[in-house]
Scaffold this motif. Structure first.
Motif, mmCIF file in Angstrom:
data_model
loop_
_atom_site.group_PDB
_atom_site.id
_atom_site.type_symbol
_atom_site.label_atom_id
_atom_site.label_comp_id
_atom_site.label_asym_id
_atom_site.label_seq_id
_atom_site.Cartn_x
_atom_site.Cartn_y
_atom_site.Cartn_z
ATOM 1 N N ASN A 44 0.658 -1.176 -0.021
ATOM 2 C CA ASN A 44 0.050 -0.065 -0.193
ATOM 3 C C ASN A 44 0.832 1.326 -0.231
ATOM 4 O O ASN A 44 0.317 2.561 0.205
ATOM 5 C CB ASN A 44 -1.098 0.044 1.064
ATOM 6 N N GLN A 45 2.101 1.149 -0.231
ATOM 7 C CA GLN A 45 2.764 2.377 -0.365
ATOM 8 C C GLN A 45 3.771 2.333 -1.636
ATOM 9 O O GLN A 45 3.960 3.504 -1.945
ATOM 10 C CB GLN A 45 3.982 2.474 0.835
ATOM 11 N N ASP A 46 3.880 1.401 -2.385
ATOM 12 C CA ASP A 46 4.683 1.106 -3.495
ATOM 13 C C ASP A 46 4.237 0.132 -4.384
ATOM 14 O O ASP A 46 3.595 -0.826 -3.834
ATOM 15 C CB ASP A 46 6.274 0.910 -3.190
ATOM 16 N N ALA A 47 4.712 -0.011 -5.713
ATOM 17 C CA ALA A 47 4.121 -1.179 -6.388
ATOM 18 C C ALA A 47 5.050 -1.265 -7.362
ATOM 19 O O ALA A 47 5.692 -0.397 -8.135
ATOM 20 C CB ALA A 47 2.691 -0.977 -6.906
ATOM 21 N N LEU A 48 5.453 -2.453 -8.042
ATOM 22 C CA LEU A 48 6.405 -2.438 -9.116
ATOM 23 C C LEU A 48 5.653 -2.377 -10.351
ATOM 24 O O LEU A 48 4.602 -2.761 -10.388
ATOM 25 C CB LEU A 48 6.749 -4.235 -9.159
ATOM 26 N N PRO A 49 6.173 -1.734 -11.273
ATOM 27 C CA PRO A 49 5.584 -1.506 -12.549
ATOM 28 C C PRO A 49 5.439 -2.746 -13.166
ATOM 29 O O PRO A 49 6.254 -3.745 -13.035
ATOM 30 C CB PRO A 49 6.484 -0.506 -13.341
ATOM 31 N N THR A 50 4.433 -3.048 -14.331
ATOM 32 C CA THR A 50 4.471 -4.364 -14.840
ATOM 33 C C THR A 50 5.512 -4.656 -15.471
ATOM 34 O O THR A 50 5.833 -6.338 -15.429
ATOM 35 C CB THR A 50 3.066 -4.196 -15.610
ATOM 36 N N ALA A 51 6.205 -3.969 -16.288
ATOM 37 C CA ALA A 51 7.486 -4.379 -17.091
ATOM 38 C C ALA A 51 8.473 -5.037 -16.078
ATOM 39 O O ALA A 51 9.264 -5.930 -16.438
ATOM 40 C CB ALA A 51 7.947 -3.361 -18.045
ATOM 41 N N ALA A 52 8.637 -4.281 -14.732
ATOM 42 C CA ALA A 52 9.368 -4.925 -13.886
ATOM 43 C C ALA A 52 9.214 -6.143 -13.332
ATOM 44 O O ALA A 52 9.945 -6.929 -13.190
ATOM 45 C CB ALA A 52 9.762 -3.852 -12.804
ATOM 46 N N VAL A 53 7.890 -6.288 -13.098
ATOM 47 C CA VAL A 53 7.465 -7.471 -12.447
ATOM 48 C C VAL A 53 7.584 -8.592 -13.325
ATOM 49 O O VAL A 53 7.908 -9.781 -13.024
ATOM 50 C CB VAL A 53 5.699 -7.404 -12.181
ATOM 51 N N HIS A 54 7.358 -8.488 -14.663
ATOM 52 C CA HIS A 54 7.246 -9.285 -15.549
ATOM 53 C C HIS A 54 9.096 -9.718 -15.877
ATOM 54 O O HIS A 54 9.273 -10.943 -15.827
ATOM 55 C CB HIS A 54 6.846 -8.899 -16.970
ATOM 56 N N THR A 55 9.837 -8.909 -15.920
ATOM 57 C CA THR A 55 11.258 -9.307 -15.927
ATOM 58 C C THR A 55 11.901 -9.998 -14.736
ATOM 59 O O THR A 55 12.387 -10.775 -14.898
ATOM 60 C CB THR A 55 12.044 -7.907 -16.264
ATOM 61 N N LEU A 56 11.373 -9.531 -13.499
ATOM 62 C CA LEU A 56 11.648 -10.068 -12.419
ATOM 63 C C LEU A 56 11.182 -11.586 -12.260
ATOM 64 O O LEU A 56 11.860 -12.498 -11.834
ATOM 65 C CB LEU A 56 11.254 -9.372 -11.050
ATOM 66 N N GLU A 57 10.051 -11.716 -12.816
ATOM 67 C CA GLU A 57 9.383 -12.935 -12.849
ATOM 68 C C GLU A 57 10.097 -14.058 -13.625
ATOM 69 O O GLU A 57 10.530 -15.315 -13.107
ATOM 70 C CB GLU A 57 8.029 -13.027 -13.420
ATOM 71 N N HIS A 58 10.555 -13.519 -14.863
ATOM 72 C CA HIS A 58 11.445 -14.276 -15.657
ATOM 73 C C HIS A 58 12.970 -14.622 -14.729
ATOM 74 O O HIS A 58 13.381 -15.771 -15.033
ATOM 75 C CB HIS A 58 11.735 -13.559 -17.046
ATOM 76 N N LEU A 59 13.333 -13.545 -14.281
ATOM 77 C CA LEU A 59 14.658 -13.813 -13.686
ATOM 78 C C LEU A 59 14.615 -14.596 -12.326
ATOM 79 O O LEU A 59 15.637 -15.287 -12.373
ATOM 80 C CB LEU A 59 15.191 -12.364 -13.369
ATOM 81 N N LEU A 60 13.883 -14.311 -11.565
ATOM 82 C CA LEU A 60 13.407 -15.233 -10.154
ATOM 83 C C LEU A 60 13.162 -16.672 -10.679
ATOM 84 O O LEU A 60 13.772 -17.449 -9.985
ATOM 85 C CB LEU A 60 12.357 -14.311 -9.321
ATOM 86 N N ALA A 61 12.440 -16.936 -11.565
ATOM 87 C CA ALA A 61 12.056 -18.219 -12.059
ATOM 88 C C ALA A 61 13.297 -19.031 -12.155
ATOM 89 O O ALA A 61 13.383 -20.212 -12.225
ATOM 90 C CB ALA A 61 10.955 -18.224 -13.213
ATOM 91 N N THR A 62 14.001 -18.323 -12.968
ATOM 92 C CA THR A 62 15.377 -18.890 -13.490
ATOM 93 C C THR A 62 16.321 -19.212 -12.303
ATOM 94 O O THR A 62 16.983 -20.296 -12.018
ATOM 95 C CB THR A 62 15.988 -18.018 -14.865
ATOM 96 N N TYR A 63 16.888 -17.907 -11.951
ATOM 97 C CA TYR A 63 18.055 -17.943 -10.733
ATOM 98 C C TYR A 63 17.544 -18.389 -9.369
ATOM 99 O O TYR A 63 18.589 -19.186 -9.019
ATOM 100 C CB TYR A 63 18.164 -16.273 -10.533
ATOM 101 N N LEU A 64 16.310 -18.516 -8.980
ATOM 102 C CA LEU A 64 15.865 -19.230 -7.922
ATOM 103 C C LEU A 64 16.060 -20.862 -7.906
ATOM 104 O O LEU A 64 16.376 -21.448 -7.048
ATOM 105 C CB LEU A 64 14.579 -18.973 -7.241
ATOM 106 N N ARG A 65 15.772 -21.136 -9.064
ATOM 107 C CA ARG A 65 15.987 -22.737 -9.357
ATOM 108 C C ARG A 65 17.506 -23.001 -9.198
ATOM 109 O O ARG A 65 17.795 -24.179 -9.050
ATOM 110 C CB ARG A 65 15.248 -23.202 -10.892
ATOM 111 N N ASP A 66 18.435 -22.139 -9.591
ATOM 112 C CA ASP A 66 19.422 -22.185 -9.530
ATOM 113 C C ASP A 66 20.292 -22.165 -8.284
ATOM 114 O O ASP A 66 21.133 -23.041 -7.709
ATOM 115 C CB ASP A 66 20.641 -21.324 -10.607
ATOM 116 N N GLU A 67 19.567 -21.675 -7.310
ATOM 117 C CA GLU A 67 19.920 -21.624 -5.993
ATOM 118 C C GLU A 67 19.333 -22.434 -4.867
ATOM 119 O O GLU A 67 20.055 -22.931 -4.029
ATOM 120 C CB GLU A 67 19.677 -19.944 -5.378
ATOM 121 N N LEU A 68 18.051 -22.790 -5.285
ATOM 122 C CA LEU A 68 17.356 -23.870 -4.424
ATOM 123 C C LEU A 68 17.003 -24.998 -5.134
ATOM 124 O O LEU A 68 16.443 -24.812 -6.306
ATOM 125 C CB LEU A 68 16.064 -22.963 -3.784
ATOM 126 N N LYS A 69 16.863 -26.039 -4.522
ATOM 127 C CA LYS A 69 16.356 -27.350 -4.976
ATOM 128 C C LYS A 69 15.024 -27.331 -4.712
ATOM 129 O O LYS A 69 14.338 -26.819 -3.794
ATOM 130 C CB LYS A 69 17.064 -28.447 -4.254
#
Length: 151
Positions: A44-69
């Protein structure tokens, strides 16, 4: 009416950025999945713009799988303040916070967004590596806590 855990969270009391166990489910066969609230921005104080959310989704989906089983899914929150991470088995929130910190540092070093062609992505034109990196910088500067209700 069904109980929705995130609707029962007092969003006025949490202090982002944080990692929080949002649920643990066990089935009759003994399998366990755990859902984490990876909150990057203060609700309720800030929000990610949709393009940032989308890019972070791609990066987190990839990199978190590299870090966590045993990652099942990484999904953005509709409020655009963070992501949900679903994993097999139970984990310590501090382990998830450390992995998220490492991943956001990788985001800062990223030169290319994975899976951004029309073949791989349903909205391939809506990405911003610049915005994703700016928000990663903001979150890392604040530090990611495993205690969402810290003072």
């Amino acid at each position: 009416m069904a109980r929705v855990e995130s609707f029962e969270l007092d969003h006025t009391k949490v202090k982002a950025p944080y990692v929080r166990i949002a649920g643990t489910e066990k089935n009759e066969k003994g399998s366990t999945i755990q859902k984490y609230d990876l909150r990057l921005l203060q609700p309720n104080q800030d929000a990610l713009p949709t393009a940032a959310v989308h890019t972070l989704e791609h990066l987190l989906a990839t990199y978190l799988r590299d870090e966590l089983k045993d990652v099942i899914d990484v999904s953005p929150m509709g409020c655009r303040t963070g992501f949900y991470l679903i994993l097999w088995d139970e984990r310590d929130p501090a382990e998830i916070a450390a992995a998220l910190t490492t991943v956001l540092q990788k985001v800062l070093e990223t030169q290319q967004i994975p899976a951004v062609s029309p073949l791989e992505c349903g909205n391939y034109k809506d990405h911003s590596l610049f915005s994703a990196q700016e928000y990663a910088r903001i979150v890392l500067a604040q530090g990611i806590s495993a205690d969402p209700f810290r003072q």
